[in-house]
Design a protein around this motif. Structure first.
Motif, mmCIF file in Angstrom:
data_model
loop_
_atom_site.group_PDB
_atom_site.id
_atom_site.type_symbol
_atom_site.label_atom_id
_atom_site.label_comp_id
_atom_site.label_asym_id
_atom_site.label_seq_id
_atom_site.Cartn_x
_atom_site.Cartn_y
_atom_site.Cartn_z
ATOM 1 N N GLN A 44 -8.842 10.778 -5.934
ATOM 2 C CA GLN A 44 -7.462 11.470 -6.274
ATOM 3 C C GLN A 44 -7.457 13.608 -6.655
ATOM 4 O O GLN A 44 -6.818 13.728 -6.251
ATOM 5 N N PRO A 49 -3.481 15.217 -0.941
ATOM 6 C CA PRO A 49 -2.657 13.793 -0.868
ATOM 7 C C PRO A 49 -1.850 13.802 0.602
ATOM 8 O O PRO A 49 -2.102 12.485 -0.279
ATOM 9 N N ASP A 50 -2.307 13.790 1.619
ATOM 10 C CA ASP A 50 -1.950 13.504 2.661
ATOM 11 C C ASP A 50 -3.137 12.178 2.564
ATOM 12 O O ASP A 50 -2.402 11.230 3.645
ATOM 13 N N VAL A 52 -4.452 10.682 0.012
ATOM 14 C CA VAL A 52 -4.781 10.238 -0.745
ATOM 15 C C VAL A 52 -3.589 8.766 -1.101
ATOM 16 O O VAL A 52 -3.415 7.838 -0.805
ATOM 17 N N ALA A 53 -2.595 9.175 0.151
ATOM 18 C CA ALA A 53 -1.301 8.266 0.385
ATOM 19 C C ALA A 53 -1.460 7.703 1.722
ATOM 20 O O ALA A 53 -0.710 6.259 1.768
ATOM 21 N N ARG A 54 -2.138 7.813 2.213
ATOM 22 C CA ARG A 54 -2.270 6.867 3.576
ATOM 23 C C ARG A 54 -4.125 6.550 3.261
ATOM 24 O O ARG A 54 -4.038 6.068 4.211
ATOM 25 N N HIS A 55 -4.531 6.190 2.193
ATOM 26 C CA HIS A 55 -5.595 5.821 2.411
ATOM 27 C C HIS A 55 -5.742 4.858 0.627
ATOM 28 O O HIS A 55 -6.098 5.317 -0.242
ATOM 29 N N LEU A 56 -6.607 3.812 0.681
ATOM 30 C CA LEU A 56 -6.773 3.220 -1.039
ATOM 31 C C LEU A 56 -8.651 2.626 -1.086
ATOM 32 O O LEU A 56 -9.007 2.362 0.092
ATOM 33 N N ASP A 114 -6.876 1.372 5.047
ATOM 34 C CA ASP A 114 -5.178 2.149 5.624
ATOM 35 C C ASP A 114 -4.503 1.457 4.371
ATOM 36 O O ASP A 114 -4.249 0.289 4.280
ATOM 37 N N ALA A 115 -3.755 2.463 3.902
ATOM 38 C CA ALA A 115 -3.137 2.155 3.023
ATOM 39 C C ALA A 115 -1.484 0.921 3.277
ATOM 40 O O ALA A 115 -1.693 0.162 2.295
#
Length: 136
Positions: A44, A49-50, A52-56, A114-115
């Motif tokens: 993180q 940020p994009d 981080v939002a799209r991946h786990l 992929d989140a």
């Protein structure tokens, strides 16, 4: 491509009374939580940020070498280094330290997901370059 990756990421560790086992030191299972927290915090802090939002991230494997016990009053830091990325997998080394003393060393393998679909996902090169130095 120039890399802005840190050589090492330092994650402070909070030791809670519940982390202490019947022998008076941190239970071995707690180290896994510390590694998870440290690697995710590292991701993180270096990824855009994009991304981080799209991946786990999910841990696939941890190999832990315990060196010394950790106690409630200790000040501890987990130092994370990204070793390599292969496809959707990333490999990290995390060293837990009390000052200069090594308390544990952990080699771990993680899968990027992929989140939305929760299926394995490769990271774009520009994202990988943020936490891995370019290969020669």
């Amino acid at each position: 491509m120039e890399s802005s990756c840190p050589a090492m990421f330092r994650h402070p560790v909070a030791i809670e009374p519940a982390d202490i086992d019947h022998m008076g030191h941190v239970n071995n299972s707690v180290y896994l939580k510390w590694v998870q927290d440290a690697v995710v915090d590292y991701w993180q802090s270096v990824a855009p940020p994009d991304a981080v939002a799209r991946h786990l991230w999910v841990a696939l494997k941890h190999e832990i070498s315990y060196r010394k016990p950790t106690f409630l009053q200790d000040t501890v830091v987990a130092e994370v280094i990204a070793d390599k990325v292969e496809g959707a997998r990333a490999y990290f080394t995390t060293v837990v330290r009390r000052g200069q003393e090594v308390l544990s060393e952990v080699k771990s393998c993680w899968c990027c997901l992929d989140a939305v679909t929760q299926r394995p996902a490769r990271l774009a090169r520009d994202v990988v370059s943020r936490f891995l130095p370019p290969t020669a």
